[in-house]
Design an enzyme around this catalytic site. Structure first.
Site, PDB file in Angstrom:
ATOM      1  N   ARG A 171      -3.559  10.160   8.272  1.00 48.84           N
ATOM      2  CA  ARG A 171      -3.273   9.182   7.195  1.00 48.84           C
ATOM      3  C   ARG A 171      -4.584   8.633   6.596  1.00 48.84           C
ATOM      4  NH1 ARG A 171       1.023  11.075   8.240  1.00 48.84           N
ATOM      5  NH2 ARG A 171       3.026  10.012   8.276  1.00 48.84           N
ATOM      6  N   SER A 245       6.696   4.178   6.810  1.00 47.28           N
ATOM      7  CA  SER A 245       6.064   3.559   7.981  1.00 47.28           C
ATOM      8  C   SER A 245       5.109   2.473   7.517  1.00 47.28           C
ATOM      9  CB  SER A 245       5.264   4.599   8.765  1.00 47.28           C
ATOM     10  OG  SER A 245       6.093   5.624   9.231  1.00 47.28           O
ATOM     11  N   GLU A 340      -0.363   0.947   7.236  1.00 39.91           N
ATOM     12  CA  GLU A 340      -0.484   2.227   6.537  1.00 39.91           C
ATOM     13  C   GLU A 340      -0.550   2.038   5.021  1.00 39.91           C
ATOM     14  OE1 GLU A 340       2.471   5.410   5.611  1.00 39.91           O
ATOM     15  OE2 GLU A 340       1.876   6.136   7.589  1.00 39.91           O
TER      16      GLU A 340
END
Ligand code: EPU
Length: 349
Positions: A171, A245, A340
């Site tokens: 990520r 998420s 995130e």
């Protein structure tokens, strides 16, 4: 024609959390020809003392607007999909940054091209995909990434980035780091194949395929299976606001993982390079947050990693809940969660 400019622009429909914020100014970029003008107006804006860099908006699906953003917003709306190389097996597809991701996945599958099937139904745009190296079900964007084109909004200079230049991580990419904040991705090239090399190791995919009595899956079968799993577990942002998420799965040192597992033997862990990835969802659930709600800010009832807006939550309500979760997990597990999505309009989480 020129770019579309909107002052005091409502953002509710432009972020999947459905946060009702407003932008001081929003520019919509529909054509590469407008880039020079965009550079000019942004430099002019900065010259007037307004904060920069601009916020670049794709699908708004990885974004929490904690407060009205003061920086100008650039809405990426460049469109276009084409095959740029084809040696009979390996095919390079080029997609403009404003194309939506899932329709691109489906278009490549309809062309008989494999590679993106595990990444089906991820919200957002093509241009946002490399920024956080989107990933799901055992595959990440970097696995089929060829290169991308970007423009430095500060200088107007365009250049290409290879996978190495992008420095992809979990990520993560070079574009998430401050010194690269002026890069506007304009198009992405993906290396796909007419020969499928299916990645079925993420347990739920096999279970889903066998449930559907599929023994010899095609890439489209895999994309369908992944889409079904996602629909079951993750809330549809058109129904209930969310950004997927909300936290990354933390990467910790093996010694720390061993120590935590001695106290919490059921904590799911996966080796990841020389570190260990631990399940953030599991820790959040263990702290009692799954399905919890404070006003209109909540934790999804079917997945503890997804924060949701039940209606009229403000960005700051979601942020306050995120901070509460983060400190509870830190106290119980000694592990710090990292957000995130990009959080704008407030100090970093
Ligand atoms: N789990 C719980 N409680 C929950 C949900 C999950 O304990 O409420 C545990 C289960 O033990 C499960 C494990 O967590 O086995 C992993 O759950 P899941 O397969 O749903 O994956 P995840 O680690 O929570 C990551 C990505 C998702 C991606 C899935 C599938 C991150 C931050 N998230 O979630 O990506 O779809 O894997 O590959 O890495 C996103 O980035 O927005 C996103 C949705």
């Amino acid at each position: 024609m020129g770019m579309v400019r909107q002052a005091d622009a409502p953002l509710r429909g432009l972020n999947t959390f459905g946060i009702d914020a407003r932008a001081r100014v929003l520019w919509r970029l529909d054509s590469l020809d407008d880039l020079a003008q965009l550079g000019e107006v942004l430099r002019d804006d900065a010259g007037k003392g307004h904060p920069r860099p601009p916020l670049i908006l794709g699908g708004g699906s990885n974004l929490l607007i904690a407060d009205d953003p003061q920086q100008p917003i650039v809405q990426m709306a460049l469109r276009g999909l084409r095959i740029v190389e084809d040696d009979g097996d390996t095919v390079i597809v080029e997609a403009a940054a404003g194309e939506a991701w899932d329709p691109l996945v489906r278009w490549t599958l309809s062309q008989g091209l494999a590679g993106l099937e595990n990444l089906a139904l991820i919200p957002g745009t093509v241009g946002a995909a490399p920024i956080q190296n989107i990933g799901a079900y055992g595959v990440e964007l970097r696995d089929c990434f060829e290169s991308l084109d970007a423009v430095d909004l500060g200088s107007g200079i365009a250049r290409s980035f290879t996978a190495d230049d992008c420095a992809f991580g979990y990520r993560d990419s070079v574009f998430k780091h401050v010194d690269a904040a002026q890069w506007l991705v304009t198009s992405v090239r993906l290396r796909l194949s007419r020969t499928a090399d299916l990645k079925l190791d993420y347990g739920e995919i096999r279970a889903e395929l066998s449930e559907a009595h599929i023994v010899a899956p095609t890439p489209t079968d895999v994309a369908d299976a992944v889409s079904r799993i996602r629909r079951r577990k993750l809330p549809d942002p058109t129904v209930i606001g969310n950004a997927g998420s909300f936290f990354k799965n933390p990467l910790i040192e093996p010694e720390q993982a061993q120590a935590v597992r001695a106290r919490e033997p059921e904590l799911p862990c996966w080796p990841s390079g020389d570190r260990v990835k631990v399940s953030a969802a599991w820790m959040i659930e263990r702290c009692g947050f799954k399905g919890m709600r404070i006003g209109d800010a909540g934790v999804h009832a079917r997945h503890a990693l997804v924060l949701v807006n039940h209606g009229h939550a403000r960005g700051s309500d979601i942020l306050a809940l995120a901070m509460q979760i983060r400190s509870a997990v830190e106290i119980r597990f000694g592990i710090l969660l990292e957000a995130e999505p990009v959080v704008v309009g407030a100090a970093r989480l």
